[in-house]
Design a protein around this motif. Sequence first.
Motif, mmCIF file in Angstrom:
data_model
loop_
_atom_site.group_PDB
_atom_site.id
_atom_site.type_symbol
_atom_site.label_atom_id
_atom_site.label_comp_id
_atom_site.label_asym_id
_atom_site.label_seq_id
_atom_site.Cartn_x
_atom_site.Cartn_y
_atom_site.Cartn_z
ATOM 1 N N VAL A 184 -11.172 5.784 6.018
ATOM 2 C CA VAL A 184 -11.794 5.158 4.855
ATOM 3 C C VAL A 184 -13.047 4.410 5.312
ATOM 4 O O VAL A 184 -13.237 4.146 6.496
ATOM 5 C CB VAL A 184 -10.829 4.178 4.139
ATOM 6 N N TYR A 185 -13.874 4.069 4.348
ATOM 7 C CA TYR A 185 -15.062 3.269 4.622
ATOM 8 C C TYR A 185 -14.836 1.855 4.107
ATOM 9 O O TYR A 185 -14.362 1.657 3.001
ATOM 10 C CB TYR A 185 -16.297 3.882 3.966
ATOM 11 N N LYS A 186 -15.149 0.889 4.946
ATOM 12 C CA LYS A 186 -15.023 -0.519 4.569
ATOM 13 C C LYS A 186 -16.383 -1.185 4.704
ATOM 14 O O LYS A 186 -17.139 -0.891 5.630
ATOM 15 C CB LYS A 186 -14.023 -1.248 5.480
ATOM 16 N N ASN A 187 -16.675 -2.098 3.806
ATOM 17 C CA ASN A 187 -17.919 -2.840 3.856
ATOM 18 C C ASN A 187 -17.752 -4.046 4.775
ATOM 19 O O ASN A 187 -16.869 -4.871 4.572
ATOM 20 C CB ASN A 187 -18.330 -3.291 2.458
ATOM 21 N N VAL A 188 -18.579 -4.127 5.801
ATOM 22 C CA VAL A 188 -18.582 -5.278 6.691
ATOM 23 C C VAL A 188 -19.654 -6.222 6.168
ATOM 24 O O VAL A 188 -20.848 -5.980 6.324
ATOM 25 C CB VAL A 188 -18.878 -4.864 8.146
ATOM 26 N N GLN A 189 -19.214 -7.286 5.508
ATOM 27 C CA GLN A 189 -20.154 -8.180 4.829
ATOM 28 C C GLN A 189 -21.139 -8.840 5.784
ATOM 29 O O GLN A 189 -22.312 -8.988 5.464
ATOM 30 C CB GLN A 189 -19.390 -9.229 4.031
ATOM 31 N N LEU A 192 -21.523 -0.181 5.814
ATOM 32 C CA LEU A 192 -20.235 0.488 5.722
ATOM 33 C C LEU A 192 -19.855 1.023 7.085
ATOM 34 O O LEU A 192 -20.686 1.566 7.811
ATOM 35 C CB LEU A 192 -20.294 1.646 4.724
ATOM 36 N N THR A 202 0.838 -1.180 0.000
ATOM 37 C CA THR A 202 0.000 0.000 0.000
ATOM 38 C C THR A 202 0.884 1.244 0.000
ATOM 39 O O THR A 202 2.078 1.179 0.276
ATOM 40 C CB THR A 202 -0.914 0.034 1.240
ATOM 41 N N ARG A 253 -16.624 3.293 9.149
ATOM 42 C CA ARG A 253 -15.459 4.153 8.955
ATOM 43 C C ARG A 253 -14.317 3.625 9.821
ATOM 44 O O ARG A 253 -14.490 3.410 11.026
ATOM 45 C CB ARG A 253 -15.786 5.588 9.335
ATOM 46 N N ASN A 284 -7.236 3.625 7.796
ATOM 47 C CA ASN A 284 -6.466 2.822 6.856
ATOM 48 C C ASN A 284 -5.150 2.398 7.509
ATOM 49 O O ASN A 284 -4.648 3.066 8.411
ATOM 50 C CB ASN A 284 -6.189 3.652 5.602
#
Length: 145
Positions: free
Chosen positions: A86-91, A96, A77, A98, A101
């Motif tokens: 950043v926003y991450k998708n928690v499946q 989403l 990275t 925050r 990173n």
Amino acid sequence: MCNKLTNNKYLDNFRSFDIFEDEINEKFKFIYSMSVIHMFVLEEHRYKFLRFIYDHLEDDGIAFITSMGDGIKESKTDISKAFDKVYKNVQSADTLVRVTNTSCRIVSFDTLLKEVKESNLTTLEKFISNEIPGFNTSMCLILKK
């Protein structure tokens, strides 16, 4: 995490250290590092991590380290974005969140084994695991001096 998993039954057996800040004069029979080395993008930090293991491992001690990766692909990275929000998708929650990173450097087994050898550590065993929560695949190494 180890203490949590064992309900603090072995509280004295697990300790964590900051390799950049902590100065310790102890050596250990067993060093366990789960998913740490891939957080170091810069080579100098990766070698400092391995040197820490070498310096604090008893002569007959064993180290077990894991790193993200399938043993083949390499990537890293942009370290300048390591603390961006950043926003991450928690499946599992389909939402989403925050988060901050992080930096990450995935190396191949060849690169990791080269780093280990240059740090005067010996690889006793290497394997890929799919059993570490949160990671598709992880490289695992058992090392000694």
